[in-house]
Design an enzyme around this catalytic site. Structure first.
Site, short mmCIF file in Angstrom:
data_model
loop_
_atom_site.label_atom_id
_atom_site.label_comp_id
_atom_site.label_asym_id
_atom_site.label_seq_id
_atom_site.Cartn_x
_atom_site.Cartn_y
_atom_site.Cartn_z
N LYS A 81 0.84 -1.20 0.00
CA LYS A 81 0.00 0.00 0.00
C LYS A 81 0.87 1.25 0.00
CE LYS A 81 -3.74 2.06 2.80
NZ LYS A 81 -4.58 1.84 4.00
N SER A 156 -9.11 2.07 3.01
CA SER A 156 -8.19 2.84 2.19
C SER A 156 -7.16 2.00 1.46
CB SER A 156 -7.49 3.88 3.06
OG SER A 156 -6.66 3.28 4.04
N SER A 180 -9.34 -0.27 7.29
CA SER A 180 -8.84 -0.17 5.92
C SER A 180 -8.15 -1.41 5.36
CB SER A 180 -7.89 1.03 5.81
OG SER A 180 -8.61 2.22 5.97
#
Length: 480
Positions: A81, A156, A180
Site C-alpha cells: 500500500k 483505504s 482499511s
C-alpha cells in the site's frame, strides 16, 4: 504456461520455488505480464516496480542455485500500500505534497517480508493519507473493483484489495486505522486480518514526526496482511509480528503459533452474532448473506450462536475526532495553505474545522466507554461475528451511500462495524461470506477477545473449510 500458477496461494508458490519446480523469475515475469493485461482496467498500482521485482527474483534464484536456504516467502510476489514506506521507492501517500517523496527506510513490515525473500511488485493506490474508506486521491486514477469495474473496491487499502481480487498478486500489505484492511477485503472478496494492536510494529509510518499526514493515526493504525487464503495471512503474520524498539506500542508475540493457528480445531465456542449493533442501517442483502454465514458456525462447526449486541451507541463522531487529534494539524494546515485545491475536499474540511479541546476529550471518553463495553461483552463470548460493512460495493466517486435500507445516514455510516475495533485494538478479520444477487462480494467480520489472534485465525480457517472462496474470482469482463 505459468498462468494457472498465478491463481495458487502464496504458501504453495513458495514451496514450488523452493523445490525448484518453477523459478522465482518465471513467476515474477508471468505476474508482470498479467499486470500489463489487467492493470489498465483496474488501476490498482500507482507505482509498479517491475525492474526491482525482477532483480529480487533473480537474487532468490541465485540463492537457490548456491544451495542457500530460502526464506519463507521464497520468490513470492507481493504488493505494498502506498501509505507504507519503501526505501528507494516513491511513497506518495496519495498526496501532491509527497508526489516525489522517496523514503530512506522500509517500513518494518516491508523490511521483514523482503528478508523472507518475497518479491515486491510495487505500490498500490490509497486515498490521501488514508483519510477515506474508498480509494480516490488527487494523483492517480481511482482503483476499480474487479467484480464490477463501475464499483469501488473500498479503501483505504483500495489498490491492495483490487490487485488481490484481480489475481495480480497473491499477497498484499494494507494498513487499518478504521477498517482499511477489512473494508477492501470485504468489497473485493478476499481475506483481511487486523491483528491485536501492537502485534505488528509500525515505523516510520504513523511514527515519524518529520512527515505531516504520514505521521497520523498513531494509536489507531495497524498494518495487516491481505491474502486470498487464511494460511497465507498466518504465514505473513509469522514473519511480520514481533516487537521492534522503533515502535513503542509493539508487544511480544511468543503466545501465538501463527502457522499452527489456522489448523486449530474449534472447540464448542460461544459466539455472539450482531447483524446491526442495534443502531446500524444495514443493506438487506448484506443482512441476509451474513446471517446465513453466521448460522453455519452453529449448524456445521458446532458452535453456540447467540444474537447479542455489544451495547454501545454510535461512536462515529468520536472516531472522526480521534483521527483529527492524532493528525499533525499544524503541519497539515501548513500543507493545506501551500497545496490548497490540490488536496482532497474531505481532508480540507477536516483541517479547516475549529476543533475544541472538549471535542477531543469527549472522544477519548467515548473510546474508553466502547472499550469497556466490549471487554465486558467479550467475557461472555469467545468471538463476535458481524457484517464487515453495512453495504455491498457501491459506485465509484462516492464516499459512501447516504441512504441504506431506506434510512438517511452519514456518508461514512457504512463503515460502522469496523472502527470500534481500532478503538479497542482487538483482533478482527473479514472473510468472504457470499455474493449479492448481482455477483458482488459481501464480507463477514470475525472479532476476538483482546490478544486472542489465534482464535480469530482458527475460526476464519474453519469457515474457509466449510465455505471455500479462493476458487471464486471475477469474470474480468473486457479484460484479457
Amino acid at each position: 504456461m505459468f498462468d494457472p500458477l498465478l491463481d495458487e496461494d502464496a504458501t504453495t508458490l513458495a514451496k514450488l520455488i523452493r523445490d525448484g519446480e518453477v523459478s522465482a523469475r518465471e513467476i515474477t515475469q508471468a505476474t508482470l505480464e498479467r499486470m500489463e493485461q489487467r492493470e489498465p482496467h483496474i488501476h490498482a498500482f500507482c507505482t509498479p516496480t517491475p525492474d526491482i521485482a525482477l532483480a529480487q527474483a533473480k537474487s532468490v534464484d541465485a540463492k537457490r542455485a548456491r544451495g542457500d536456504t530460502l526464506g519463507a516467502l521464497a520468490g513470492v510476489p507481493f504488493a505494498v500500500k502506498d501509505l507504507i514506506c519503501t526505501a528507494g521507492v516513491k511513497t506518495t501517500s496519495g498526496s501532491v505534497a509527497y508526489k516525489d517523496f522517496i523514503p530512506e527506510d522500509d517500513d518494518i513490515t516491508v523490511e521483514r517480508l523482503l528478508a523472507a525473500d518475497a518479491v515486491m511488485l510495487g505500490k498500490t493506490t490509497a486515498p490521501e493519507f488514508g483519510y477515506s474508506g474508498v480509494g480516490h486521491n488527487p494523483l492517480f486514477p481511482s482503483p476499480r473493483n474487479p467484480w464490477d469495474l463501475n464499483m469501488t473496491p473500498g479503501g483505504s487499502s483500495a489498490g491492495s484489495g483490487a490487485a488481490l481480487a484481480a489475481r495480480m498478486c497473491p499477497l498484499a500489505l494494507g494498513s487499518d486505522g478504521g477498517g482499511s484492511v477489512r473494508i477492501p477485503a470485504a468489497h473485493c472478496g478476499v481475506y483481511g486480518f487486523k491483528a491485536s494492536m501492537g502485534r505488528v510494529p509500525l515505523w516510520p509510518g504513523c511514527r515519524d514526526e518529520r512527515y505531516p499526514g504520514v505521521s497520523s493515526w498513531e494509536s489507531l493504525e495497524h498494518i495487516g496482511p491481505m491474502t486470498r487464503t487464511v494460511r497465507d495471512a498466518a504465514l505473513m503474520m509469522s514473519l511480520m509480528a514481533g516487537p521492534d524498539m522503533r515502535d513503542r506500542h509493539s508487544i511480544p508475540c511468543s503466545d501465538v503459533d501463527w502457522l499452527a493457528a489456522p489448523e486449530m480445531p474449534l472447540r464448542k465456542l460461544r459466539i455472539a452474532f450482531s447483524a446491526d449493533f442495534g443502531y446500524v442501517a444495514v443493506d438487506p442483502e448484506v443482512r441476509k448473506v451474513v446471517s446465513a454465514a453466521a448460522e453455519r458456525f452453529a449448524r456445521e462447526l458446532g458452535c453456540e450462536l447467540e444474537l447479542a449486541d455489544p451495547g454501545f451507541s454510535d461512536p462515529g463522531a468520536a472516531f472522526g475526532a480521534l483521527v483529527a487529534l492524532e493528525s499533525d494539524l499544524t503541519g497539515m494546515r501548513k500543507m493545506m495553505s501551500e497545496q490548497g485545491e490540490n488536496m482532497s475536499p474531505h481532508l480540507v474540511a477536516m483541517l479547516q474545522r475549529e476543533w475544541r479541546a472538549e471535542t477531543f476529550t469527549d472522544a477519548i471518553a467515548t473510546r474508553k466507554a466502547v472499550s469497556n463495553s466490549l471487554w465486558r461483552f467479550m467475557q461472555r463470548y469467545d468471538l463476535l461475528i458481524t457484517p464487515t460493512l453495512a453495504t455491498p460495493p457501491f459506485p465509484l466517486n462516492m464516499q459512501g451511500p447516504e441512504i441504506i435500507d431506506g434510512r438517511m445516514v452519514r456518508s461514512d455510516h457504512w463503515l460502522s462495524f469496523c472502527f470500534p475495533f481500532n478503538f479497542t485494538g482487538q483482533p478482527a478479520a473479514s472473510v468472504p461470506a457470499g455474493l449479492t444477487a448481482s455477483g458482488l462480494p459481501i464480507g463477514l467480520q470475525i472479532v476476538g477477545r483482546h490478544l486472542d489472534d489465534a482464535l480469530v485465525l482458527a475460526a476464519s480457517a474453519a469457515f474457509e473449510r466449510i465455505q471455500p472462496w479462493n476458487h471464486h474470482q471475477p469474470a474480468f469482463t473486457g479484460i484479457a
